[in-house]
Design a protein around this motif. Structure first.
Motif, short mmCIF file in Angstrom:
data_model
loop_
_atom_site.label_atom_id
_atom_site.label_comp_id
_atom_site.label_asym_id
_atom_site.label_seq_id
_atom_site.Cartn_x
_atom_site.Cartn_y
_atom_site.Cartn_z
N VAL A 4 0.82 -1.22 0.00
CA VAL A 4 0.00 0.00 0.00
C VAL A 4 0.85 1.27 0.00
CG1 VAL A 4 -2.06 -1.03 0.99
CG2 VAL A 4 -0.29 -0.16 2.52
N GLU A 5 2.16 1.13 0.19
CA GLU A 5 3.03 2.31 0.15
C GLU A 5 4.45 1.87 -0.16
OE1 GLU A 5 2.41 5.98 2.83
OE2 GLU A 5 4.10 4.92 3.74
N ARG A 7 8.33 3.64 -0.30
CA ARG A 7 9.13 4.83 0.03
C ARG A 7 10.59 4.59 -0.33
NH1 ARG A 7 6.88 8.62 4.00
NH2 ARG A 7 4.76 7.96 4.55
N VAL A 18 7.60 9.27 -1.73
CA VAL A 18 6.62 8.18 -1.83
C VAL A 18 6.41 7.92 -3.31
CG1 VAL A 18 4.28 7.43 -1.31
CG2 VAL A 18 5.53 8.85 0.33
N THR A 121 0.51 -2.88 8.26
CA THR A 121 -0.58 -2.13 8.85
C THR A 121 -1.07 -2.80 10.14
OG1 THR A 121 -2.19 -3.29 7.45
CG2 THR A 121 -1.33 -1.18 6.64
N GLY A 143 5.29 6.76 8.34
CA GLY A 143 6.50 7.43 7.90
C GLY A 143 7.57 7.51 8.95
N VAL A 227 2.46 -0.16 -6.12
CA VAL A 227 1.40 -0.05 -5.11
C VAL A 227 0.17 -0.81 -5.61
CG1 VAL A 227 -0.19 1.54 -3.98
CG2 VAL A 227 2.24 2.13 -4.16
#
Length: 234
Positions: A4-5, A7, A18, A121, A143, A227
C-alpha cells in the motif's frame, strides 16, 4: 496482503519520496540510500551516533528526490541542488552548522542493517493500541519508520514476527527473503514529514517489543513492485 506504500530515501537520513512503483535490485530499491551526508572524518549523517554514524540535527529539514546522475536535495528555504554540486554541499553545511559533503555509496553499504525494510498495517494498528498513536490522537504515522514497503495485513499484533527465514513474493516479479527484525533508534521519535516530535515511542518499543519494529529482507529475485501488488509468503 498487498503493498500500500513504497518509500525511497535517495540520501540517507534525509526526507525521501513516496513512489507509485519502484525497481528492486540486489541492494534494494534502486537509488535507496545510495547517497549520504558525510562528515569531515567520514562518518555518515544520521539521527544517532555510532561507530559509523554521527547524529546531525537538521537532516530531517531537507528532502532528497531521485534524479539522473545524482539526487536533488531541497533545503528548508526551497533551494534545490544536485547532490554532487559543491554549492549544494556548502548550502547543506550551512543548514547543519558543520562542514559536510554529500557522497555516493562506496565499498560499505549505507543501509543500517539490510537492503529492504518492511512494516505492516497490522503492527501499526497494534502499536497504536498499545499507546503508540500520534500525540493528540490518531493512528501511528508509518513514515516514522522510514520503511521501503508498507504491507496491508489484516488484523493486529506483530504478524511479521513469524516471517523470519520465509520467502515473501511481492507482486509478480520480486521475491524477498525475510532475514531479521529491524532494530529501532531515536529517529522514530523525531519530528519528520508532518509527524511531530515525541519522546515515548522508542521507550514503548523497548518495553513491549524488544526495541524492534518491522523486518529486513534480502532480495532473492529482482524486479519491479507497484502499489496495489499482492504479496504472499512461502
Amino acid at each position: 496482503m498487498k503493498i500500500v506504500e513504497i518509500r525511497r530515501y535517495p540520501v540517507k537520513s534525509l526526507l525521501g519520496e513516496v513512489l507509485p512503483a519502484a525497481a528492486v535490485g540486489a541492494r534494494g530499491l534502486d537509488g535507496d540510500r545510495l547517497w549520504a551526508v558525510r562528515d569531515a572524518d567520514g562518518k555518515l549523517g544520521s539521527g544517532k551516533s555510532t561507530r559509523r554514524f554521527r547524529r546531525m540535527p537538521g537532516l530531517f529539514a531537507m528532502r532528497a528526490t531521485a534524479a539522473a546522475g545524482a539526487p536533488v536535495v531541497e533545503l528548508p528555504d526551497g533551494r534545490r541542488f544536485a547532490a554532487d554540486d559543491p554549492a549544494g554541499h556548502r548550502a547543506v553545511s550551512a543548514v547543519l552548522g558543520r562542514d559536510v559533503t554529500l557522497a555516493p555509496e562506496a565499498d560499505v553499504p549505507h543501509h543500517d542493517e539490510g537492503p529492504v525494510s518492511i512494516v505492516t498495517t497490522a503492527a501499526l494498528r497494534h502499536l497504536t493500541g498499545l499507546g503508540g498513536g500520534e500525540p493528540g490522537g490518531g493512528p501511528l504515522d508509518p513514515g516514522r519508520f522510514r520503511a521501503n514497503l508498507l504491507l496491508d495485513v489484516p488484523g493486529t499484533g506483530f504478524p511479521e514476527d513469524g516471517w523470519h527465514g520465509r520467502l515473501l513474493r511481492a507482486g509478480p516479479q520480486v521475491v524477498l527473503r525475510v532475514i531479521r527484525p529491524l532494530t529501532r533508534c531515536v529517529m522514530v521519535d523525531m519530528a519528520q514529514d508532518g509527524a511531530c516530535d515525541r519522546d515515548d515511542l522508542l521507550k514503548l518499543l523497548a518495553a513491549r517489543h524488544g526495541m524492534t519494529f518491522g523486518v529486513l529482507a534480502a532480495v532473492q529475485r529482482p524486479g519491479r513492485v507497484t502499489v496495489g501488488d499482492g504479496c504472499a509468503l512461502d
